[in-house]
Design an enzyme around this catalytic site. Sequence first.
Site, mmCIF file in Angstrom:
data_model
loop_
_atom_site.group_PDB
_atom_site.id
_atom_site.type_symbol
_atom_site.label_atom_id
_atom_site.label_comp_id
_atom_site.label_asym_id
_atom_site.label_seq_id
_atom_site.Cartn_x
_atom_site.Cartn_y
_atom_site.Cartn_z
ATOM 1 N N HIS A 157 -3.044 -5.986 5.477
ATOM 2 C CA HIS A 157 -2.806 -4.299 5.417
ATOM 3 C C HIS A 157 -2.725 -3.924 4.284
ATOM 4 C CE1 HIS A 157 0.891 -6.246 4.253
ATOM 5 N NE2 HIS A 157 1.617 -5.050 4.183
ATOM 6 N N GLU B 6 0.700 -10.202 -0.491
ATOM 7 C CA GLU B 6 1.872 -10.834 -0.226
ATOM 8 C C GLU B 6 1.799 -12.069 0.605
ATOM 9 O OE1 GLU B 6 4.723 -6.695 1.003
ATOM 10 O OE2 GLU B 6 4.009 -7.949 2.684
ATOM 11 N N HIS C 40 10.877 -4.240 -2.130
ATOM 12 C CA HIS C 40 9.710 -2.995 -2.223
ATOM 13 C C HIS C 40 10.397 -1.982 -3.008
ATOM 14 C CE1 HIS C 40 9.083 -5.778 1.289
ATOM 15 N NE2 HIS C 40 7.768 -5.326 1.235
ATOM 16 N N HIS D 271 6.813 -9.335 7.588
ATOM 17 C CA HIS D 271 8.413 -8.731 7.546
ATOM 18 C C HIS D 271 8.203 -7.035 7.724
ATOM 19 C CE1 HIS D 271 7.879 -9.069 2.914
ATOM 20 N NE2 HIS D 271 7.243 -7.929 3.127
#
Length: 280
Positions: A193, A240, A59, A12
């Site tokens: 990431h 995540e 977030h 996302h």
Amino acid sequence: MAKITAGVGSSHVPLLGVAVDQGKEKDDYFGPIFRGYDWTREWEKAEKPDVVVLVYNDHASYFDMNIVPTFAIGCGERFGICDEGWGPRPVPEVEGHPDLAWHIAQSLILDDFDMTIFNKLDVDHGLTVPLSMMFGQPEKWPCKVIPFAVNVVTYPVPSGNRCWAIGEAIKKAVESFPEDLNVQIWGTGGMSHQLQGPRAGLLNREWDNKFLDMLESDNDDVRHIPHIEYLRETGSEGIEMVMWLIMRGAMGKKVKTLHRHYHIPCSNTAIGHIVLEPAD
């Protein structure tokens, strides 16, 4: 009764939302990423899900350190779009399905999962970018959405095993809902990431694809990957990926892979995407 007919996993990355909003989906940089979703967009037009249970993380856009729910479900009629610092994305507001959401919440709590319930909630790119990747730029999203937020921002975060188990419980809850509904469950976030520190920009193609292979398997080894392995192999934000396990847990033991896509890079992130259907 309602039935979960498919599971979708997707990154996302917020930059993908920017690309959609600015019409850059076919340029040289973004084109290879978006072409990996072409199949899914056509498939979704044919599948016409009534409801998507969309597993994502906030977030620090709506939630903050004052309240950090491990698992939260949106039970409202509608959900607004967060301003993440440059104004809300120009996308439709999200329409919920309160009856099914409350049913899932009750079922999960009676199955000993401690849920946080939100009747008012704004959603950020964690939820809106996957909708854009699957549905493009409609005037209205083509299905109802139940936001299912997971804390993967600050420790402690739930284990992969706990995420898989709550996916199993969501499947049970949906299948006990009396209305005839076509329900999909999406797990979002990742893949490898890291956004800060000396390992910023870390990408791990080999590990990411091993993770996708494990999702396709009929064993459940993937649910037992420890947090430290996610952090070591995929960076601080790679954690995540435990949210994908909620989707996979809701699929049952055996799955059929309908589509799979992987691409590096998008910004400083690996892009992963998979579409599964139950095969039990």
